[in-house]
Design a protein around this motif. Structure first.
Motif, mmCIF file in Angstrom:
data_model
loop_
_atom_site.group_PDB
_atom_site.id
_atom_site.type_symbol
_atom_site.label_atom_id
_atom_site.label_comp_id
_atom_site.label_asym_id
_atom_site.label_seq_id
_atom_site.Cartn_x
_atom_site.Cartn_y
_atom_site.Cartn_z
ATOM 1 N N PHE A 455 0.771 -1.142 -0.012
ATOM 2 C CA PHE A 455 0.111 0.143 -0.048
ATOM 3 C C PHE A 455 0.995 1.138 0.045
ATOM 4 C CE2 PHE A 455 -2.406 -3.308 1.953
ATOM 5 C CZ PHE A 455 -3.842 -3.101 1.380
ATOM 6 N N ARG A 456 0.343 2.221 -0.327
ATOM 7 C CA ARG A 456 1.026 3.703 -0.410
ATOM 8 C C ARG A 456 0.486 4.445 0.947
ATOM 9 N NH1 ARG A 456 -0.099 8.556 -2.606
ATOM 10 N NH2 ARG A 456 -1.780 7.818 -3.665
ATOM 11 N N LEU A 457 1.550 4.859 1.444
ATOM 12 C CA LEU A 457 1.154 5.789 2.723
ATOM 13 C C LEU A 457 0.683 7.172 2.270
ATOM 14 C CD1 LEU A 457 4.324 4.962 4.593
ATOM 15 C CD2 LEU A 457 2.128 4.282 5.538
ATOM 16 N N GLY A 458 -0.553 7.483 2.925
ATOM 17 C CA GLY A 458 -1.038 8.813 2.845
ATOM 18 C C GLY A 458 -0.198 9.837 3.394
ATOM 19 N N ALA A 459 0.782 9.555 4.324
ATOM 20 C CA ALA A 459 1.693 10.459 4.846
ATOM 21 C C ALA A 459 2.839 9.552 5.367
ATOM 22 C CB ALA A 459 1.376 11.536 5.817
ATOM 23 N N PRO A 460 4.075 9.984 5.020
ATOM 24 C CA PRO A 460 5.234 9.055 5.489
ATOM 25 C C PRO A 460 5.403 8.824 7.019
ATOM 26 C CG PRO A 460 6.155 10.451 3.980
ATOM 27 C CD PRO A 460 4.689 10.678 4.042
ATOM 28 N N ALA A 461 4.734 9.793 7.959
ATOM 29 C CA ALA A 461 4.816 9.831 9.281
ATOM 30 C C ALA A 461 4.104 8.799 9.779
ATOM 31 C CB ALA A 461 4.406 11.138 9.589
ATOM 32 N N LEU A 462 3.053 8.299 9.109
ATOM 33 C CA LEU A 462 2.189 7.184 9.470
ATOM 34 C C LEU A 462 2.832 5.907 9.920
ATOM 35 C CD1 LEU A 462 -0.945 7.614 6.958
ATOM 36 C CD2 LEU A 462 -1.048 8.202 9.335
ATOM 37 N N ALA A 463 3.798 5.431 9.415
ATOM 38 C CA ALA A 463 4.642 4.470 9.566
ATOM 39 C C ALA A 463 5.581 4.355 11.017
ATOM 40 C CB ALA A 463 5.368 3.915 8.369
ATOM 41 N N ARG A 464 5.928 5.987 11.237
ATOM 42 C CA ARG A 464 6.898 6.099 12.259
ATOM 43 C C ARG A 464 6.441 5.267 13.434
ATOM 44 N NH1 ARG A 464 7.168 12.162 12.873
ATOM 45 N NH2 ARG A 464 7.681 11.947 10.918
ATOM 46 N N GLY A 465 7.415 4.666 13.976
ATOM 47 C CA GLY A 465 7.377 3.751 15.226
ATOM 48 C C GLY A 465 7.161 2.406 14.893
ATOM 49 N N PHE A 466 6.740 1.892 13.676
ATOM 50 C CA PHE A 466 6.287 0.627 13.505
ATOM 51 C C PHE A 466 7.521 -0.148 12.921
ATOM 52 C CE2 PHE A 466 2.448 2.768 13.434
ATOM 53 C CZ PHE A 466 1.439 1.945 14.152
ATOM 54 N N LYS A 467 7.494 -1.418 12.914
ATOM 55 C CA LYS A 467 8.399 -2.338 12.372
ATOM 56 C C LYS A 467 7.962 -3.736 11.822
ATOM 57 C CE LYS A 467 9.671 -4.666 16.827
ATOM 58 N NZ LYS A 467 8.506 -4.138 17.459
ATOM 59 N N LYS A 468 8.755 -4.208 11.063
ATOM 60 C CA LYS A 468 8.297 -5.503 10.498
ATOM 61 C C LYS A 468 7.869 -6.371 11.561
ATOM 62 C CE LYS A 468 10.299 -9.240 7.433
ATOM 63 N NZ LYS A 468 11.234 -9.718 6.685
ATOM 64 N N GLY A 469 6.901 -7.015 11.380
ATOM 65 C CA GLY A 469 6.359 -8.159 12.293
ATOM 66 C C GLY A 469 5.277 -7.681 13.227
ATOM 67 N N ASP A 470 5.022 -6.434 13.256
ATOM 68 C CA ASP A 470 3.890 -5.628 14.118
ATOM 69 C C ASP A 470 2.666 -5.953 13.554
ATOM 70 O OD1 ASP A 470 5.711 -4.423 15.754
ATOM 71 O OD2 ASP A 470 5.569 -2.421 14.901
#
Length: 494
Positions: A455-470
């Motif tokens: 998926f494309r992020l609506g804003a890059p900051a949305l993925a801040r603090g997340f990591k693979k496996g969450d």
């Protein structure tokens, strides 16, 4: 004609070669057609985003060809037909006039009451007088009365001869002549206990002789509903002789739709109009809201009390009533702009650059051609007030999703635009720039099975603090450039 074996072999080989050549030519022709469709956008300068079936617009394909759903060719979607994450139907401004499009703004205004109902005038059953015989006797005279007559207070109905009163009155007169005040008071009290009116006793005291004929009169004015006394008949003590209903006030029993029940209260003002008196208005109030609802019509009865000066309002008359109510501020749009689909309500947003997009709204009350918007629109947003059904049909064929309203979490209208139309859960399998990949659960609304997808992020900051496996819950929108993440949060327990 005979052929030897070698001739048959040669003939078979030639046929095979011919079939192979024909198949190759057909494949080449088909391949040329697909390549021509793929290269055509480059030739006319328009970029193709994807192909789709107009009957299943939510499913996108990266190549042209036959639709797997219908017996028809896939249709290209060009980049200049949509704008980023804000899709819409584009209409040439020159055509808007021919379509009769009218654009209006959602504005805060005053929503008046529009609770109207119909009903009939009836007697005020609280204003009823029952006329009874206080003592047994014989009817010696009746006055010219009949049911339905309108009479005033104190009007006579009948004269009744009461034999038992003659002896009691004679004893009272004899006691009075003795001069004993105590015995006189006791004898007088006995006359009253026998049912004699105060006026009869006073007449006996003035005249000095018995009066055993009493005139029965009405205690109140109104119309005679029942009359049970006739000349010569015998009456018993407590027998009902007549029933008189007052006409000073009347009831208007209005049938109100069940949906209006929550908007009514006792004491609320009401205004009635009658065909018998065109142009006149009769003001009253709601006296009672009856507890039961008519199963056949799904209406409840509202009892409205109306003054009846001069007796002009007659039971049985038909009336229309405005149940009033308090005007209040509300976000309003023209009622004709709202599209009711049965499952939801939509309006057609008028976006910049001649684009239009459906938006889901939650509606409230309606009055004076205006509909209250509870959620889904902000003040100042422009909507289409006419010909919106044509645009809505085009939006459906183009696979344009309606802008959703806030969900039950209490989000405001301003927040509603940031919540994706679709929701699911999944595990993050990769994050790269403005892209994020999930192994997600099914999305029934789009008929997507569980799968791994980027998926494309609506804003890059949305993925801040997340990591693979969450493990996360996320919402997204379907745009012309593919699905776009709108919200992203960890699942409880992560």
């Amino acid at each position: 004609m005979k052929f030897d074996t070698s001739s048959r072999v040669q003939l078979g080989a030639a046929a095979f070669a011919l079939a192979l050549a024909a198949g190759g030519f057909g494949y080449g022709l088909a391949n040329w057609r697909y390549e021509d469709a793929a290269t055509a956008p480059a030739q006319n300068g328009r970029k193709i985003l994807y192909w789709y079936d107009p009957m299943v617009p939510s499913q996108h394909f990266d190549k042209p060809g036959k639709s797997p759903f219908m017996d028809m060719e896939l249709v290209p979607k060009y980049a200049d037909e949509a704008t980023g994450g804000d899709p819409g139907v584009t209409i040439d401004p020159a055509r808007t006039q021919s379509l009769g499009l009218r654009v209006m703004e959602a504005r805060t205004g005053t929503l008046g009451s529009n609770l109207t109902a119909t009903g009939t005038i009836d007697f005020n059953e609280r204003d009823v007088a029952i006329v009874q015989a206080r003592s047994g006797g014989f009817v010696s005279r009746v006055y010219a009365r009949a049911p339905g007559d309108v009479i005033g207070a104190g009007a006579p109905l009948a004269d009744i001869l009461v034999p038992d009163w003659a002896g009691a009155q004679a004893e009272y007169l004899a006691v009075r002549r003795t001069g004993d005040a105590g015995l006189s008071r006791a004898a007088r009290q006995r006359l009253l206990l026998l049912g004699m009116p105060e006026g009869i006793v006073a007449a006996v005291e003035r005249s000095g002789r018995p009066h055993n004929v009493v005139t029965i009169s009405t205690p109140t004015g109104g119309t005679i509903k029942t009359l049970g006394v006739r000349a010569g008949m015998t009456v018993a003590s407590g027998q009902t002789l007549a029933e008189v209903n007052g006409l000073g006030t009347v009831w208007l029993n209005a049938a109100v739709p069940e949906a209006m029940a929550g908007k009514l209260r006792p004491g609320q003002s009401a205004t009635a109009t009658l065909a018998a008196y065109p142009g006149e208005h009769f003001a009253g109030r709601i006296a009672a809201i009856l507890p039961s609802i008519a199963a056949e019509s799904r209406t409840l009865s509202v009892r409205i009390e109306l003054p009846n000066g001069g007796g002009r309002l007659r039971p049985g008359m038909f009336a229309s009533v405005d149940l009033g109510g308090t005007a209040r501020p509300a976000l309003l749009v023209p009622s004709e702009a709202v599209i009711q689909t049965g499952k939801r309500a939509l309006v057609m947003l008028a976006l910049p650059q001649g684009r239009y997009r459906p938006a889901e709204v939650r509606t409230g009350a309606e009055a004076g051609g205006q509909t209250e918007i509870l959620a889904g629109l902000a003040e100042g947003e422009k909507i289409v007030a006419s010909s919106q059904f044509l645009i809505d049909s085009e939006a459906s064929l183009s696979g344009i999703e309606a802008r959703p309203i806030a969900d039950a979490t209490g989000a405001t209208r301003a927040e509603a635009a940031s919540i994706g139309a679709y929701r699911t859960t999944g595990e993050i399998t990769g994050i790269a720039g403005d892209r994020i990949t999930f192994n997600h659960e099914a999305v029934p609304a789009l008929k997507w099975p569980a799968m791994t997808m980027t998926f494309r992020l609506g804003a890059p900051a949305l993925a801040r603090g997340f990591k693979k496996g969450d493990r996360v819950a996320f919402s997204f929108d379907q745009t012309a450039n593919g699905p776009v993440i709108r919200t992203l949060r960890r699942e409880v327990g992560q």
